[in-house]
Design a protein around this motif. Sequence first.
Motif, PDB file in Angstrom:
ATOM      1  N   ASP A 109      15.459  -0.808  -4.644  1.00 55.49           N
ATOM      2  CA  ASP A 109      16.255  -1.394  -3.389  1.00 55.49           C
ATOM      3  C   ASP A 109      16.525  -2.924  -3.692  1.00 55.49           C
ATOM      4  O   ASP A 109      17.605  -3.295  -3.209  1.00 55.49           O
ATOM      5  CB  ASP A 109      15.108  -0.996  -2.178  1.00 55.49           C
ATOM      6  N   ASP A 110      15.402  -3.665  -3.995  1.00 56.77           N
ATOM      7  CA  ASP A 110      15.748  -5.054  -3.981  1.00 56.77           C
ATOM      8  C   ASP A 110      16.012  -5.514  -5.537  1.00 56.77           C
ATOM      9  O   ASP A 110      15.719  -6.688  -5.973  1.00 56.77           O
ATOM     10  CB  ASP A 110      14.651  -5.887  -3.226  1.00 56.77           C
ATOM     11  N   LEU A 312      -8.523  -5.245  -8.997  1.00 58.31           N
ATOM     12  CA  LEU A 312      -8.068  -3.866  -9.151  1.00 58.31           C
ATOM     13  C   LEU A 312      -7.529  -3.140  -8.296  1.00 58.31           C
ATOM     14  O   LEU A 312      -6.352  -2.573  -8.283  1.00 58.31           O
ATOM     15  CB  LEU A 312      -9.108  -3.121 -10.152  1.00 58.31           C
ATOM     16  N   ALA A 313      -8.323  -3.206  -7.183  1.00 58.96           N
ATOM     17  CA  ALA A 313      -7.931  -2.475  -5.832  1.00 58.96           C
ATOM     18  C   ALA A 313      -6.676  -3.150  -5.268  1.00 58.96           C
ATOM     19  O   ALA A 313      -5.764  -2.653  -4.767  1.00 58.96           O
ATOM     20  CB  ALA A 313      -8.985  -2.393  -4.979  1.00 58.96           C
ATOM     21  N   ASN A 314      -6.527  -4.599  -5.256  1.00 62.13           N
ATOM     22  CA  ASN A 314      -5.452  -5.109  -4.927  1.00 62.13           C
ATOM     23  C   ASN A 314      -4.258  -4.680  -5.662  1.00 62.13           C
ATOM     24  O   ASN A 314      -3.097  -4.824  -5.155  1.00 62.13           O
ATOM     25  CB  ASN A 314      -5.637  -6.652  -4.718  1.00 62.13           C
ATOM     26  N   LEU A 315      -4.382  -4.926  -7.005  1.00 63.23           N
ATOM     27  CA  LEU A 315      -3.477  -4.539  -7.980  1.00 63.23           C
ATOM     28  C   LEU A 315      -2.800  -3.119  -7.656  1.00 63.23           C
ATOM     29  O   LEU A 315      -1.317  -2.984  -7.714  1.00 63.23           O
ATOM     30  CB  LEU A 315      -3.954  -4.990  -9.483  1.00 63.23           C
ATOM     31  N   ARG A 316      -3.652  -2.159  -7.571  1.00 65.68           N
ATOM     32  CA  ARG A 316      -3.224  -1.002  -7.097  1.00 65.68           C
ATOM     33  C   ARG A 316      -2.393  -0.722  -5.885  1.00 65.68           C
ATOM     34  O   ARG A 316      -1.049  -0.136  -5.897  1.00 65.68           O
ATOM     35  CB  ARG A 316      -4.494   0.115  -7.092  1.00 65.68           C
ATOM     36  N   ALA A 317      -2.718  -1.505  -4.880  1.00 66.18           N
ATOM     37  CA  ALA A 317      -2.194  -1.345  -3.693  1.00 66.18           C
ATOM     38  C   ALA A 317      -0.745  -1.908  -3.793  1.00 66.18           C
ATOM     39  O   ALA A 317       0.253  -1.375  -3.314  1.00 66.18           O
ATOM     40  CB  ALA A 317      -2.969  -2.045  -2.501  1.00 66.18           C
ATOM     41  N   ASP A 318      -0.543  -3.141  -4.644  1.00 64.12           N
ATOM     42  CA  ASP A 318       0.605  -3.890  -4.924  1.00 64.12           C
ATOM     43  C   ASP A 318       1.432  -3.054  -5.621  1.00 64.12           C
ATOM     44  O   ASP A 318       2.635  -2.932  -5.254  1.00 64.12           O
ATOM     45  CB  ASP A 318       0.197  -5.290  -5.624  1.00 64.12           C
ATOM     46  N   LEU A 319       0.966  -2.549  -6.485  1.00 60.95           N
ATOM     47  CA  LEU A 319       1.994  -1.565  -7.408  1.00 60.95           C
ATOM     48  C   LEU A 319       2.725  -0.282  -6.593  1.00 60.95           C
ATOM     49  O   LEU A 319       3.574  -0.189  -6.653  1.00 60.95           O
ATOM     50  CB  LEU A 319       1.229  -1.041  -8.777  1.00 60.95           C
ATOM     51  N   GLN A 320       1.715   0.211  -5.970  1.00 65.08           N
ATOM     52  CA  GLN A 320       1.955   1.199  -5.051  1.00 65.08           C
ATOM     53  C   GLN A 320       3.116   1.063  -3.991  1.00 65.08           C
ATOM     54  O   GLN A 320       4.138   1.717  -3.867  1.00 65.08           O
ATOM     55  CB  GLN A 320       0.817   1.754  -4.438  1.00 65.08           C
ATOM     56  N   GLU A 321       2.774  -0.187  -3.475  1.00 63.09           N
ATOM     57  CA  GLU A 321       3.838  -0.660  -2.446  1.00 63.09           C
ATOM     58  C   GLU A 321       5.080  -0.951  -3.172  1.00 63.09           C
ATOM     59  O   GLU A 321       6.253  -0.561  -2.547  1.00 63.09           O
ATOM     60  CB  GLU A 321       3.318  -1.935  -1.845  1.00 63.09           C
ATOM     61  N   HIS A 322       5.034  -1.578  -4.368  1.00 55.40           N
ATOM     62  CA  HIS A 322       6.510  -1.630  -5.194  1.00 55.40           C
ATOM     63  C   HIS A 322       6.909  -0.467  -5.576  1.00 55.40           C
ATOM     64  O   HIS A 322       8.379  -0.585  -5.639  1.00 55.40           O
ATOM     65  CB  HIS A 322       6.008  -2.558  -6.218  1.00 55.40           C
ATOM     66  N   LEU A 323       6.478   0.561  -5.800  1.00 51.38           N
ATOM     67  CA  LEU A 323       7.057   1.694  -6.248  1.00 51.38           C
ATOM     68  C   LEU A 323       7.226   2.632  -4.851  1.00 51.38           C
ATOM     69  O   LEU A 323       7.715   4.103  -4.966  1.00 51.38           O
ATOM     70  CB  LEU A 323       6.049   2.613  -7.096  1.00 51.38           C
ATOM     71  N   GLY A 324       7.324   2.169  -3.582  1.00 47.88           N
ATOM     72  CA  GLY A 324       7.651   2.786  -2.527  1.00 47.88           C
ATOM     73  C   GLY A 324       6.696   4.055  -2.062  1.00 47.88           C
ATOM     74  O   GLY A 324       7.126   4.919  -1.445  1.00 47.88           O
ATOM     75  N   MET A 325       5.248   3.925  -2.658  1.00 47.51           N
ATOM     76  CA  MET A 325       4.619   5.069  -2.439  1.00 47.51           C
ATOM     77  C   MET A 325       3.937   4.811  -1.049  1.00 47.51           C
ATOM     78  O   MET A 325       3.768   3.833  -0.500  1.00 47.51           O
ATOM     79  CB  MET A 325       3.632   5.173  -3.422  1.00 47.51           C
TER      80      MET A 325
END
Length: 350
Positions: A109-110, A312-325
């Motif tokens: 998207d961006d 690790l928890a913050n990184l997971r959430a960040d990547l999930q958001e970036h992939l639109g999950m």
Amino acid sequence: MDRKTYKKKSKGRKLRKRFLIILLPLLLVGFIAIGYSVSLYVKAQDVANESYEEVQNSDKRDEVVDPNVDHVSILFLGVDESDKRKNASGFEGGASRSDAMILATLNNDDKSVKLTSIPRDTLAYIPEVGIEDKINHAHAFGGPKASMETVEGLLDVPVDYYVRMNFYAFIDVVEALNGVEVEVPFDMEEMNSDDSTNAISLKEGRQLLNGEEALAFARSRSYDSDVARGGRQLEVMEAILDRSTSVGSISKYSDVIEAIGNNMKTNMKFEDMRSFISYATNSDLKVDMQTLEGEAVTYNGIYYYEAYEEELANLRADLQEHLGMSDPNGTPEAEGSQHPAVENTEEPEW
């Protein structure tokens, strides 16, 4: 348990050039595919077809992704293969370990990209063998698929594609470009590609390196750390990029494409590779680079790098958001994170 806390380093830099460095195997193919000549286009397509190696789709995906419209992820694996490494204790006759591992997530998207570097000694659960071990051992146990599954479990995001580059591509590509210029930080005595001790001698200072010297420079970790080693690998790739995009090197593109093709495997098809050109040509491309943060630990007398739980928890959430999950309302711990008895696999200090 012996512990030594690593100093946390911010890696959130927006680096368009670094994105090009990491995606060099793809972008050289894609770059040639855009123009220059029909013969190079055909050669690039042939190389892509020969490098293709099918891998089962991620279990975290309900449908096959289309990189032209979907957010996707790519796992970049750098492997350092030699007879000595292939036949190391515990891995006789098996696949080599991965010496470099970077997960790229791409938001369509961006047109933003996040590059997450995963230290090679990271302690992770490896589904292929059902144990916790150094994450770079996953490739030795089951090739790219095992590495993809392990990263999926660690970061809790789907891994759609992989690109595996043999570090000996450094030699072939650098030779095709008649050398690359880098800054050698200190005097070095290193092995060559045949693992002959002290066969490569480098003096401190900026200089032009041939293929063997570039490989020795990139893979050395005797003098500093894995973090510094990763920086040298990026420096070599940056030098390759600078050299390959110079006007005088255009005539050598055929040799460069061939060198990459001889040392690359991927589950991306040629049309998939071409879809990423839109990222590279986007003037508003946003690139963030980060490293999985953690600390050194010792289990059963073996050194590992263990990720900080909160980071690790913050990184997971960040990547999930970036992939639109969708937000899973709290990221669960990765499978095997309760530290069962880790595999006591000795690893030579190459």
